[in-house]
Motif scaffolding. Structure first.
Motif, mmCIF file in Angstrom:
data_model
loop_
_atom_site.group_PDB
_atom_site.id
_atom_site.type_symbol
_atom_site.label_atom_id
_atom_site.label_comp_id
_atom_site.label_asym_id
_atom_site.label_seq_id
_atom_site.Cartn_x
_atom_site.Cartn_y
_atom_site.Cartn_z
ATOM 1 N N ALA A 96 0.839 -1.096 -0.111
ATOM 2 C CA ALA A 96 0.120 0.176 -0.057
ATOM 3 C C ALA A 96 0.940 1.211 -0.122
ATOM 4 O O ALA A 96 0.597 2.321 -0.766
ATOM 5 C CB ALA A 96 -0.812 -0.071 1.139
ATOM 6 N N ALA A 97 2.027 1.250 0.630
ATOM 7 C CA ALA A 97 2.733 2.366 0.923
ATOM 8 C C ALA A 97 3.469 2.511 -0.447
ATOM 9 O O ALA A 97 3.590 3.826 -0.926
ATOM 10 C CB ALA A 97 3.981 2.322 1.858
ATOM 11 N N LEU A 98 3.783 1.538 -1.205
ATOM 12 C CA LEU A 98 4.686 1.678 -2.658
ATOM 13 C C LEU A 98 3.609 2.127 -3.706
ATOM 14 O O LEU A 98 3.837 3.028 -4.279
ATOM 15 C CB LEU A 98 5.107 0.244 -2.860
ATOM 16 C CG LEU A 98 6.453 -0.158 -2.374
ATOM 17 C CD1 LEU A 98 6.747 -1.421 -3.038
ATOM 18 C CD2 LEU A 98 7.587 0.806 -2.668
ATOM 19 N N ILE A 99 2.559 1.648 -3.669
ATOM 20 C CA ILE A 99 1.400 1.785 -4.472
ATOM 21 C C ILE A 99 1.075 3.329 -4.547
ATOM 22 O O ILE A 99 0.867 4.149 -5.607
ATOM 23 C CB ILE A 99 0.200 0.725 -4.737
ATOM 24 C CG1 ILE A 99 0.924 -0.387 -5.024
ATOM 25 C CG2 ILE A 99 -0.919 1.228 -5.672
ATOM 26 C CD1 ILE A 99 -0.227 -1.653 -4.850
ATOM 27 N N SER A 100 0.591 3.889 -3.009
ATOM 28 C CA SER A 100 0.190 5.282 -2.881
ATOM 29 C C SER A 100 1.109 6.270 -3.478
ATOM 30 O O SER A 100 0.850 7.207 -3.720
ATOM 31 C CB SER A 100 -0.322 5.345 -1.581
ATOM 32 O OG SER A 100 0.672 5.062 -0.555
ATOM 33 N N GLY A 101 2.535 5.898 -3.233
ATOM 34 C CA GLY A 101 3.709 6.825 -3.386
ATOM 35 C C GLY A 101 3.960 6.778 -4.702
ATOM 36 O O GLY A 101 4.361 7.787 -5.357
ATOM 37 N N ALA A 102 3.456 5.976 -5.424
ATOM 38 C CA ALA A 102 3.798 5.742 -6.979
ATOM 39 C C ALA A 102 2.652 6.813 -7.800
ATOM 40 O O ALA A 102 3.039 7.288 -8.744
ATOM 41 C CB ALA A 102 3.931 4.180 -7.468
ATOM 42 N N SER A 103 1.708 6.754 -7.354
ATOM 43 C CA SER A 103 0.710 7.348 -7.966
ATOM 44 C C SER A 103 -0.144 8.354 -6.918
ATOM 45 O O SER A 103 -1.069 7.643 -6.236
ATOM 46 C CB SER A 103 -0.325 6.668 -8.834
ATOM 47 O OG SER A 103 -1.303 7.377 -9.539
ATOM 48 N N THR A 104 -0.133 9.581 -7.013
ATOM 49 C CA THR A 104 -1.092 10.271 -5.932
ATOM 50 C C THR A 104 -2.376 10.512 -6.414
ATOM 51 O O THR A 104 -3.311 11.037 -5.718
ATOM 52 C CB THR A 104 -0.281 11.573 -5.618
ATOM 53 O OG1 THR A 104 -0.086 12.354 -6.883
ATOM 54 C CG2 THR A 104 1.044 11.352 -5.042
ATOM 55 N N SER A 105 -2.686 10.100 -7.731
ATOM 56 C CA SER A 105 -3.972 10.412 -8.313
ATOM 57 C C SER A 105 -5.057 9.259 -8.013
ATOM 58 O O SER A 105 -6.091 9.222 -8.468
ATOM 59 C CB SER A 105 -3.670 10.556 -9.844
ATOM 60 O OG SER A 105 -3.505 9.311 -10.456
ATOM 61 N N LEU A 106 -4.643 7.986 -7.401
ATOM 62 C CA LEU A 106 -5.317 6.974 -7.082
ATOM 63 C C LEU A 106 -6.609 7.294 -6.088
ATOM 64 O O LEU A 106 -6.190 8.068 -4.869
ATOM 65 C CB LEU A 106 -4.489 5.645 -6.738
ATOM 66 C CG LEU A 106 -3.734 4.996 -7.587
ATOM 67 C CD1 LEU A 106 -2.888 3.915 -7.001
ATOM 68 C CD2 LEU A 106 -4.652 4.501 -8.793
ATOM 69 N N THR A 107 -7.774 7.141 -6.366
ATOM 70 C CA THR A 107 -8.686 7.040 -5.239
ATOM 71 C C THR A 107 -8.626 6.166 -4.306
ATOM 72 O O THR A 107 -7.766 5.096 -4.499
ATOM 73 C CB THR A 107 -10.100 6.830 -5.937
ATOM 74 O OG1 THR A 107 -10.223 5.648 -6.278
ATOM 75 C CG2 THR A 107 -10.421 7.903 -7.002
#
Length: 287
Positions: A131-142
């Motif tokens: 979750a930390a990686l994915i949220s950091g890779a794209s700040t546009s995700l809901t």
């Protein structure tokens, strides 16, 4: 009209069929006529853009004079992937083609060897680390999209629970074990998870330590997927900024296999690697 994806198997099959046709001195038009198609169909089959049916293969085998049973069996195995359905296809519309291919490769490989220089490989990640990686890779995700991609990454790990799990080897640099994505607690949990996973006979984890003075430049992170007979196929997937590139050429694959062997020899043995991982985790827990 949307055409089928060019998977590694289709590309390999197409290249082999083209080589056989040319060796037999058969024109694309003659091959197309034999399978009741046109030159465009043969062209798309030979570039991996169009599926080849079992019946079409048998006709082409006869036309090209393919009598080698082992070769015929291999080509039939390459063609069979068009009939397979995998667990992630219900989410296909949300996934990029490059990622779909990674899931295809992952789902059926007998052996997977991965080198990562920046993050823990996805198949070994905890939910909070992912979750930390994915949220950091794209700040546009809901929040809903973030949950979807994290759940998808966790679902991928079910390959280790199947009846014939792949033999998985992960080689990481020591820097991966210190990069605190999500903070020290998240990393400590991730490192403990790696130590637990290493107890599985199907999973091998090796670390290239900071103290290693002889290091092979791989050009970046990559994974080698291997499939048993009759498929007998090896595919390298190389990561880049916009996705990933799959390579099947025998010479290129052999080059990556040599690099992988050098990386493995540069790394600590599995036992010492886990000792290092556990030591770093303990240090984080006492900060």
């Amino acid at each position: 009209m949307k055409h089928p994806r060019r998977t590694a198997r289709r590309r390999k099959l197409g290249a082999e069929l083209r080589a056989l046709r040319e060796a037999a001195g058969v024109s694309p038009e003659a091959a197309a006529k034999a399978i009741h198609g046109d030159r465009t169909k043969i062209s798309r089959q030979e570039t991996g853009q169009h599926r080849v049916t079992r019946l079409e293969l048998e006709v082409l085998f006869t036309l090209y004079g393919v009598g080698d049973e082992k070769l015929r069996e291999w080509l039939v195995a390459l063609a069979s992937e068009g009939n397979k359905r995998t667990w992630w296809r219900r989410h296909s519309g949300m996934l990029a083609d490059g990622f779909k291919e990674a899931l295809d490769l992952e789902s059926e490989a007998a052996r997977i060897s991965a080198f990562q220089s920046q993050v823990v490989p996805g198949l070994l990640q905890t939910q909070t680390y992912a979750a930390a990686l994915i949220s950091g890779a794209s700040t546009s995700l809901t929040e809903q999209q973030l949950d979807f991609f994290v759940d998808l990454r966790m679902s991928r790990q079910s390959i280790f629970l199947r009846g014939n799990p792949p033999q998985y080897t992960a080689i990481v640099t020591e820097g991966v074990l210190h990069q605190q994505f999500g903070g020290p607690e998240v990393l400590a949990e991730q490192l403990r998870h790696l130590a637990d996973l290493s107890q599985s006979p199907d999973i091998t984890i090796q670390v290239i330590p900071f103290t290693q003075t002889s290091f092979t430049d791989s050009g970046g992170s990559f994974a080698l997927y291997s499939y048993p007979d009759p498929l007998d196929l090896d595919v390298v997937q190389v990561e880049h900024l916009d996705g990933a590139l799959c390579l099947e050429d025998d010479e290129t694959v052999a080059k990556y296999r040599r690099v992988l062997d050098k990386l493995r020899s540069s790394a600590l043995p599995p036992g010492r690697s886990i000792e290092l991982i556990a030591s770093i985790a303990r240090g984080l827990e006492h900060e």
